[in-house]
Design an enzyme around this catalytic site. Structure first.
Site, PDB file in Angstrom:
ATOM      1  N   GLY A  14      41.113  55.245  42.001  1.00  0.00           N
ATOM      2  CA  GLY A  14      40.895  56.649  42.384  1.00  0.00           C
ATOM      3  C   GLY A  14      40.653  57.552  41.190  1.00  0.00           C
ATOM      4  O   GLY A  14      40.458  58.757  41.346  1.00  0.00           O
ATOM      5  N   LYS A  15      40.611  56.967  39.986  1.00  0.00           N
ATOM      6  CA  LYS A  15      40.547  57.804  38.775  1.00  0.00           C
ATOM      7  C   LYS A  15      39.235  58.572  38.628  1.00  0.00           C
ATOM      8  O   LYS A  15      39.192  59.570  37.927  1.00  0.00           O
ATOM      9  CB  LYS A  15      40.805  56.960  37.535  1.00  0.00           C
ATOM     10  N   SER A  59      38.078  41.824  38.344  1.00  0.00           N
ATOM     11  CA  SER A  59      37.803  43.225  38.708  1.00  0.00           C
ATOM     12  C   SER A  59      38.417  43.633  40.048  1.00  0.00           C
ATOM     13  O   SER A  59      37.726  44.197  40.910  1.00  0.00           O
ATOM     14  CB  SER A  59      36.299  43.517  38.708  1.00  0.00           C
ATOM     15  N   TYR A  88      33.854  38.499  24.424  1.00  0.00           N
ATOM     16  CA  TYR A  88      34.711  39.698  24.427  1.00  0.00           C
ATOM     17  C   TYR A  88      35.041  40.123  23.011  1.00  0.00           C
ATOM     18  O   TYR A  88      35.081  39.295  22.125  1.00  0.00           O
ATOM     19  CB  TYR A  88      36.014  39.435  25.187  1.00  0.00           C
ATOM     20  N   LEU A 134      38.695  51.706  41.945  1.00  0.00           N
ATOM     21  CA  LEU A 134      39.556  51.671  43.129  1.00  0.00           C
ATOM     22  C   LEU A 134      40.951  52.244  42.860  1.00  0.00           C
ATOM     23  O   LEU A 134      41.759  52.362  43.776  1.00  0.00           O
ATOM     24  CB  LEU A 134      39.624  50.242  43.687  1.00  0.00           C
ATOM     25  N   GLY A 174      38.266  49.880  37.637  1.00  0.00           N
ATOM     26  CA  GLY A 174      39.025  51.137  37.580  1.00  0.00           C
ATOM     27  C   GLY A 174      38.719  52.054  38.752  1.00  0.00           C
ATOM     28  O   GLY A 174      39.546  52.882  39.126  1.00  0.00           O
ATOM     29  N   LEU A 195      40.162  46.049  40.651  1.00  0.00           N
ATOM     30  CA  LEU A 195      40.075  47.513  40.800  1.00  0.00           C
ATOM     31  C   LEU A 195      38.645  48.015  40.698  1.00  0.00           C
ATOM     32  O   LEU A 195      38.417  49.221  40.514  1.00  0.00           O
ATOM     33  CB  LEU A 195      40.909  48.206  39.709  1.00  0.00           C
ATOM     34  N   GLY A 196      37.661  47.112  40.779  1.00  0.00           N
ATOM     35  CA  GLY A 196      36.283  47.574  40.606  1.00  0.00           C
ATOM     36  C   GLY A 196      36.163  48.318  39.282  1.00  0.00           C
ATOM     37  O   GLY A 196      35.634  49.422  39.230  1.00  0.00           O
TER      38      GLY A 196
HETATM   39  N1  NAP Z   1      33.890  36.384  34.528  1.00  0.00           N
HETATM   40  C1  NAP Z   1      33.380  37.599  34.406  1.00  0.00           C
HETATM   41  O1  NAP Z   1      32.151  37.782  34.381  1.00  0.00           O
HETATM   42  C2  NAP Z   1      34.315  38.769  34.295  1.00  0.00           C
HETATM   43  C3  NAP Z   1      33.831  40.078  34.500  1.00  0.00           C
HETATM   44  C4  NAP Z   1      34.747  41.136  34.417  1.00  0.00           C
HETATM   45  C5  NAP Z   1      36.083  40.877  34.135  1.00  0.00           C
HETATM   46  N2  NAP Z   1      36.512  39.591  33.925  1.00  0.00           N
HETATM   47  C6  NAP Z   1      37.932  39.286  33.590  1.00  0.00           C
HETATM   48  O2  NAP Z   1      38.783  39.999  34.456  1.00  0.00           O
HETATM   49  C7  NAP Z   1      39.636  40.873  33.706  1.00  0.00           C
HETATM   50  C8  NAP Z   1      39.866  42.125  34.498  1.00  0.00           C
HETATM   51  O3  NAP Z   1      38.607  42.727  34.829  1.00  0.00           O
HETATM   52  P1  NAP Z   1      38.476  44.280  34.936  1.00  0.00           P
HETATM   53  O4  NAP Z   1      38.972  44.895  33.675  1.00  0.00           O
HETATM   54  O5  NAP Z   1      37.107  44.578  35.408  1.00  0.00           O
HETATM   55  O6  NAP Z   1      39.578  44.563  36.099  1.00  0.00           O
HETATM   56  P2  NAP Z   1      39.870  45.837  36.964  1.00  0.00           P
HETATM   57  O7  NAP Z   1      41.282  45.675  37.401  1.00  0.00           O
HETATM   58  O8  NAP Z   1      38.868  46.012  38.020  1.00  0.00           O
HETATM   59  O9  NAP Z   1      39.735  47.084  35.963  1.00  0.00           O
HETATM   60  C9  NAP Z   1      40.649  47.234  34.922  1.00  0.00           C
HETATM   61  C10 NAP Z   1      40.447  48.579  34.256  1.00  0.00           C
HETATM   62  O10 NAP Z   1      40.749  49.635  35.170  1.00  0.00           O
HETATM   63  C11 NAP Z   1      41.538  50.645  34.531  1.00  0.00           C
HETATM   64  N3  NAP Z   1      42.879  50.578  35.135  1.00  0.00           N
HETATM   65  C12 NAP Z   1      43.691  49.493  35.267  1.00  0.00           C
HETATM   66  N4  NAP Z   1      44.809  49.797  35.914  1.00  0.00           N
HETATM   67  C13 NAP Z   1      44.724  51.109  36.238  1.00  0.00           C
HETATM   68  C14 NAP Z   1      45.591  51.972  36.924  1.00  0.00           C
HETATM   69  N5  NAP Z   1      46.758  51.559  37.434  1.00  0.00           N
HETATM   70  N6  NAP Z   1      45.191  53.268  37.076  1.00  0.00           N
HETATM   71  C15 NAP Z   1      44.006  53.701  36.569  1.00  0.00           C
HETATM   72  N7  NAP Z   1      43.145  52.902  35.887  1.00  0.00           N
HETATM   73  C16 NAP Z   1      43.500  51.603  35.729  1.00  0.00           C
HETATM   74  C17 NAP Z   1      41.533  50.290  33.058  1.00  0.00           C
HETATM   75  O11 NAP Z   1      40.358  50.802  32.440  1.00  0.00           O
HETATM   76  P3  NAP Z   1      40.229  52.241  31.777  1.00  0.00           P
HETATM   77  O12 NAP Z   1      41.567  52.621  31.232  1.00  0.00           O
HETATM   78  O13 NAP Z   1      39.180  52.077  30.745  1.00  0.00           O
HETATM   79  O14 NAP Z   1      39.791  53.138  32.878  1.00  0.00           O
HETATM   80  C18 NAP Z   1      41.411  48.782  33.094  1.00  0.00           C
HETATM   81  O15 NAP Z   1      40.914  48.221  31.901  1.00  0.00           O
HETATM   82  C19 NAP Z   1      38.911  41.048  32.362  1.00  0.00           C
HETATM   83  O16 NAP Z   1      39.751  41.393  31.278  1.00  0.00           O
HETATM   84  C20 NAP Z   1      38.319  39.678  32.174  1.00  0.00           C
HETATM   85  O17 NAP Z   1      39.309  38.792  31.694  1.00  0.00           O
HETATM   86  C21 NAP Z   1      35.639  38.559  34.014  1.00  0.00           C
END
Ligand code: NAP
Length: 346
Positions: free
Chosen positions: A243-244, A234, A53, A241, A239, A236-237
């Protein structure tokens, strides 16, 4: 915030974990620290990083995320009150992570090199949870539901665990975990740990959200029976999920607008399924992001749900989502949507 046992460790972690993969790319050091402060004050006691990261992984930014956590640890004097999780890359081509390698692999030498760099970046003597980010075996990851067999050599699992066991014995790592693993891989690690007296993996960090519940097919049973904690990423998939991106919206500064590498959520029935969940939440008067996070938190086989945010507003919404209890009516509608669109984005 509620707390659940990490594997069989006797250590309790918060039901939400703060993911940090935006720190050093979408978020500055000050923003990362503000997120960690807010999360800590709301009871989150575990933070997740990786040597690769921030995302997207690049040679120019490597180590930035861990370094931002490191400066927070140094400034706040809270090392013993939080758990720091990070990861070593699996088989791949990010050779810029290593000094002198033609591929990233989980050889004992590379694991040792990686952990030393992470300890330095994190500015700490020990990592609470050291995870294998994805397997050393040749495999298809981050895409596809079916197992696709790929031939190729891999380091024996007991050698990988042996290297991790040495780190535990040396006090550099407390617990070891898996990520992006399969049922076969998880059981093989557990078997090797038992046979060779090596550390038993305490957790598995896999994707888990409305459009990818593949963990429930074979892995959730292992979490129940073997107490290998699911750290669900993930929720929220990425982001979607929230709805953005509905109706073709592309908010400025969002992950999709910046990097456009979210194909996993744009294939097949993915978009239809995502719209179904977003509409379902709104019909019930819920915020779609909060409904998605509340669902992951409510699953009995999920120990902690790893959230990620790029703004404080998102973080506040998401942490509050973790406290939400979904009604039977909402859960029934979610189940129907899952039957209509089973795992479109594995
Ligand atoms: N092991 C692995 O291979 C792996 C893979 C992925 C993630 N992870 C871990 O899991 C953590 C979370 O993953 P993820 O970032 O994919 O999670 P996520 O919850 O699916 O997506 C988070 C992203 O969605 C957007 N977001 C978050 N809250 C929101 C809201 N209330 N309304 C609108 N947009 C919102 C933001 O991105 P924007 O502002 O850019 O839209 C945020 O960075 C990572 O930081 C990492 O530590 C691990």
């Amino acid at each position: 915030m509620d707390y659940r046992e990490l594997g069989r460790t006797g250590v309790n972690i918060s039901s939400l974990c703060l993911g940090t993969m935006t720190f050093g790319q979408q978020n500055s050091e000050a923003e990362g620290h503000a997120q960690m402060d807010y999360a800590f004050d709301r009871g989150i006691n575990i933070f997740d990083a990786s040597e690769i990261y921030p995302i997207p992984p690049r040679a120019e930014t490597k180590g930035r995320t861990e370094s931002i956590i490191g400066t927070w640890l140094a400034a706040r004097n809270r090392r013993d009150k939080v758990l720091i999780a990070t990861k070593v890359a699996g088989r791949g081509k990010m050779t810029w992570l290593r000094k002198d390698e033609t591929a990233t692999r989980q050889s004992p030498a590379q694991i040792t090199e990686a952990v030393e760099a992470s300890l330095k970046h994190l500015n700490t003597d020990y990592i609470d949870l050291y995870q294998l980010h994805w397997p050393d075996r040749p495999m298809r990851i981050f895409e596809g539901l079916d197992y696709l067999h790929l031939e190729g050599d891999s380091h024996p699992i007991h050698d990988i665990l042996g290297a991790l066991g040495k780190l535990v014995a040396d006090g550099k790592v407390r617990f070891v975990g898996l990520s992006n693993e399969t049922p076969w891989g998880t059981m093989s690690f557990l078997k090797a740990a038992e046979q060779h007296g090596l550390p038993r993996p305490v957790s598995i960090q896999n994707a888990y959200n409305f459009v990818n519940r593949s963990f429930e097919i074979g892995l959730s049973e292992i979490s129940y029976r073997e107490q290998v904690s699911l750290l669900a990423y993930s929720p929220l998939g990425q982001g979607y999920l929230s709805g953005k991106y509905e109706e073709g919206a592309l908010p400025a500064g969002s992950r999709k607008a910046l990097f456009d590498r979210l194909g996993r959520y744009e294939q097949g029935n993915g978009p239809k399924a995502i719209s179904t969940y977003v509409a379902l939440a709104r019909r019930h008067g819920l915020d779609p992001a909060q409904m998605a996070i509340a669902f992951a938190v409510s699953r009995p086989f999920v120990t902690s749900t790893i959230i990620g945010a790029t703004t404080m507003d998102q973080l506040k919404t998401d942490i509050a989502g973790g406290e939400l209890k979904l009604s039977e009516a909402v859960l029934a509608d979610i189940e129907q949507a899952h039957l209509d669109y089973p795992n479109p984005c594995p």
